[in-house]
Design an enzyme around this catalytic site. Structure first.
Site: not given
Ligand code: 13P
Length: 340
Positions: A177, A219, A136, A46
């Site tokens: 998000e 988002k 986030k 990772r």
């Molecule tokens: P994806 O663009 O792969 O959907 O991932 C965005 C993301 O940050 C999901 O939390």
């Protein structure tokens, strides 16, 4: 609360025609992606993979901010520089995922609620000391017969708003998000109806928690038919439905909107974002950009597959997807440029 600092950070993230790179896969998610291409699921792999990403030459020309994870914000390159320092040096603002995952919601089978509020103020302060300037939190809303429930939408929206308030108090710009996921046979209309309900609830809770809208980034998912829906709407229909949904649900004060890719290919995610920026640029009060993970990373991960000898080729593929995404943010993307 330092409102001006939040507004300035949000502008640095989305006000400059660039977009965000989500590289905040949790260890289980990262291991799942590694497993699919036969890469050992270890801390060392990772770390190597994330080093490949953050040291990609020229990444800062397309990417304004990169979202890290609790493990990666503490990791260093093989030469001993912290990933945070490498990003800052490249002109990329470091961010951090602070939720602890979407967990089964008691009493509501098939639905999830995102956890991570306990102890969040102290964690956010620690991340800020480590150099993170934004954060986030992802809520997950599934579509299926009978769901999402009102309770699931409300619980997730309230948690998102409390997270956002905690981040702003500590000087970090929250990325909010609420992801309505693509899985299932539902059509575009149903995705539109559910996303609108979710966004109304999220903004209602953001008001209740006194969150400064100029200091957040939304988002969202694009408005799409489910992956198993027999009718797959074309790019223009997706672009139109998505922008209309956002215009009716997202206050003009919000600093910017940065889409997740959600399992779309990089090409399709770019083509759809591009269509929105070409057709609706003059109608939208906020910058419309990207915060992709899979749609930027996937080809690079396949090429790398854990081998030192493929690092340069993988970085080239990563940079290409980042450049295409930025072109889509500007409305300059085309199939031809993608294939070049
Ligand atoms: P994806 O663009 O792969 O959907 O991932 C965005 C993301 O940050 C999901 O939390």
């Amino acid at each position: 609360m330092n409102s001006q600092k939040l507004i300035d950070t949000a502008k640095d993230l989305v006000g400059n025609d660039k977009g965000l790179l989500a590289m905040d896969e949790s260890n289980p998610t990262c291991n799942k992606r590694f497993d699919a291409v036969g890469i050992p699921q270890t801390e060392a792999s990772r770390r190597s993979y994330r080093e490949l990403i953050v040291t990609t030459p020229g990444l800062g020309e397309s990417i304004s901010g990169a979202i890290l994870y609790d493990e990666s914000i503490r990791q260093k390159t093989s030469k001993g520089s912290s990933f945070v320092d490498v990003l800052v040096e490249a002109g990329i603002i470091p961010g951090i995922k602070v939720d602890t995952g979407a967990k089964e919601m008691a009493g509501f089978p098939r639905e999830k609620v995102t956890e991570g509020l306990d102890g969040l103020p102290a964690r956010v302060q620690e991340y800020a000391r480590m150099g993170a300037r934004f954060a986030k939190w992802r809520a997950v809303i599934a579509i299926d017969p009978g769901i999402p429930s009102h309770a699931c939408i409300e619980a997730n929206a309230e948690a998102l708003a409390r997270y956002a308030a905690i981040c702003q108090h500590a000087g970090l710009v929250p990325i909010v998000e609420p992801e309505v996921v693509m899985d299932g046979p539902h059509d575009l209309e149903r995705c539109l109806e559910i996303t609108r309900r979710v966004l109304h609830s999220v903004f209602n809770h953001l008001y209740v928690q006194r969150v400064l809208l100029e200091g957040i980034i939304l988002k969202p998912n694009m408005i799409l038919p489910g992956t198993d829906c027999p009718l797959q709407d074309d790019i223009e229909q997706v672009a139109g439905a998505t922008v209309h949904c956002l215009l009716r649900s997202v206050p003009a004060a919000v600093a910017g909107i940065a889409f997740l890719s959600g399992g779309q290919t990089g090409e399709l995610a770019c083509a759809r974002l591009n269509a929105m920026n070409v057709r609706f640029a003059s109608k939208m009060p906020w910058p419309l950009t990207f915060s992709f993970a899979r749609a930027i990373q996937h080809p690079a991960l396949d090429i790398w597959s854990g081998h030192e000898s493929t690092v340069k080729a993988a970085q080239k593929a990563l940079l290409h997807r980042a450049k295409c995404s930025r072109a889509a943010r500007l409305g300059h993307y085309s199939d031809e440029m993608d294939k070049a």
